[in-house]
Design an enzyme around this catalytic site. Structure first.
Site, PDB file in Angstrom:
ATOM      1  N   HIS A  47      41.183  39.201  29.155  1.00 24.81           N
ATOM      2  CA  HIS A  47      41.839  37.804  28.671  1.00 24.81           C
ATOM      3  C   HIS A  47      43.146  38.139  27.570  1.00 24.81           C
ATOM      4  CE1 HIS A  47      37.403  37.985  28.700  1.00 24.81           C
ATOM      5  NE2 HIS A  47      37.439  36.897  29.255  1.00 24.81           N
ATOM      6  N   SER A  63      35.709  31.960  31.019  1.00 19.67           N
ATOM      7  CA  SER A  63      35.992  32.496  29.756  1.00 19.67           C
ATOM      8  C   SER A  63      37.383  32.099  29.299  1.00 19.67           C
ATOM      9  CB  SER A  63      35.837  34.031  29.708  1.00 19.67           C
ATOM     10  OG  SER A  63      36.685  34.669  30.755  1.00 19.67           O
ATOM     11  N   ASP A  81      42.171  41.881  25.652  1.00 19.58           N
ATOM     12  CA  ASP A  81      40.937  42.739  25.633  1.00 19.58           C
ATOM     13  C   ASP A  81      40.799  43.464  27.348  1.00 19.58           C
ATOM     14  OD1 ASP A  81      40.257  40.835  27.114  1.00 19.58           O
ATOM     15  OD2 ASP A  81      38.274  40.438  26.080  1.00 19.58           O
TER      16      ASP A  81
END
Length: 378
Positions: free
Chosen positions: A354, A43, A351
């Site tokens: 990240h 991610s 979040d």
């Protein structure tokens, strides 16, 4: 037709998120001369692969700071990722995800195989992403074969990379964070350390395949960051004072990350000796992010670990049952809704897992300075 970033647009977008930081330097180790860029990872560099592959959406406020405001950015961030900013810096378009079926982007200048939740090790039934590193490498090999076959059949195709693009392209890697997090789940550092050689060997197999089957010769490898400084890890494993350092980071997880990075760097050194016709660059992301977290106020940030998009308030504003953009229910039946902070540019963490665009920009600046990378070539 490919979309490139004219220098004026780059300058304007950089100014828009300049925070308190200067513009990027004019010279940096990533060269605009690379014909194309092919990225592999999780991610940290997923530009829409998991969204395209599994139909998973990063709901608003994810993407709220993204400069072009597309229908969905496909990114776990308020704006741009490190890979996006690096592409801008060398005048390349954002990388189109391999599985993206609907887009105005082309694959001429590269392709992104990174998918959120991916690991170096083979995925299991419990894995968030089925697109492990070996799968991503297989996707690339298939992609290259099909592209070259199409070009051979129709030489007028202009939106696909040529043999030269593959041969002289840059191959970027940012993966391993999820492997270390998994290895440390309910385990000691010593127990996690026993698994790291297997993780490194699996990564080695993927690089070997890209060299021999994919024809890759320019490798750009990021090590993993201080995962112990993520709100997610602190909430789960940093409940006792003895478990965290003076910066609030989980000690064990950062130690495991260091062990992984040490072996990864050793592998890169071995590759430079084995493949003398290739270029290998090792980028120390861990040091860059650690510096940012430990000295965040010096760099203009107010919060180093607390999530901008979350719920629960200080000190972490994080709930591992309700991710950014989602709504959940507490044990007593109360509705829990995550929301964004007022100024994401003042937060390092977006979040709980990240980084914010502002933090990604800081990291990108350090990467582009060349001070945190080691390159070896023939």
């Amino acid at each position: 037709m490919e979309t490139v970033f004219p220098s004026l647009l780059i300058l304007l977008s950089f100014v828009a998120i300049s925070h308190t930081q200067p513009l990027l330097a004019a010279s940096f180790p990533i060269s605009p001369n690379f014909a194309a860029v092919f990225n592999f990872g999780d991610s940290n560099s997923d530009t829409g692969e998991i969204t395209s592959g599994l139909g998973f959406r990063f709901l608003p406020p994810n993407g709220e700071s993204f400069v072009f405001k597309p229908p969905s950015t496909g990114r776990a961030c308020d704006g741009r990722l490190i890979v996006d900013i690096l592409m801008e810096a060398i005048g390349r378009p954002y990388l189109r995800p391999y599985l993206d079926s609907v887009s105005t982007q082309s694959y001429l200048r590269g392709c992104n195989f990174a998918a959120a939740g991916s690991t170096i090790q083979k995925a299991t039934a419990a894995s968030y992403s089925p697109f492990s590193f070996a799968v991503q490498v297989s996707q690339f090999v298939t992609f290259k074969y099909k592209v070259l076959q199409l070009i051979q059949q129709d030489k007028t195709l202009e939106n696909l990379p040529s043999e030269d693009h593959f041969k002289n392209g840059l191959y970027m890697f940012d993966i391993g964070q999820n492997d270390i997090a998994g290895a440390m789940y309910g385990k000691t550092v010593d127990q996690a350390a026993a698994v790291i050689p297997t993780i490194i060997n699996t990564f080695k197999d993927g690089i070997n395949r890209l060299y021999w089957e994919g024809g890759a010769r320019n490798f750009w490898i990021h090590n993993t960051g201080p995962i112990g400084c993520l709100a997610q890890m602190v909430s789960l494993f940093g409940k006792e004072k003895s478990q965290v350092d003076k910066f609030g980071c989980v000690i064990g997880h950062n130690e495991a990350a260091k062990l992984f990075n040490s072996q990864l760097q050793g592998l890169v050194t071995n590759f430079t000796q084995q493949y003398t016709d290739a270029n290998f660059t090792y980028v120390d992301i861990f040091s860059i992010k650690s510096d940012l977290i430990q000295n965040h106020s010096t760099y203009g940030f107010d919060q180093s670990i607390m999530a901008c998009c979350g719920t629960g308030g200080p000190p972490l504003n994080y709930n591992d049952q309700v991710g950014c953009g989602w709504t959940g229910t507490s044990p007593n039946g109360t509705t829990i809704t995550t929301k964004s902070c007022n100024a994401s540019s003042k937060y390092v963490n977006w979040d709980g897992i990240h980084y914010t665009e502002a933090a990604n920009r800081f990291v990108s600046q350090k990467i582009l300075s060349g001070k945190y990378s080691q390159t070896a070539s023939s």
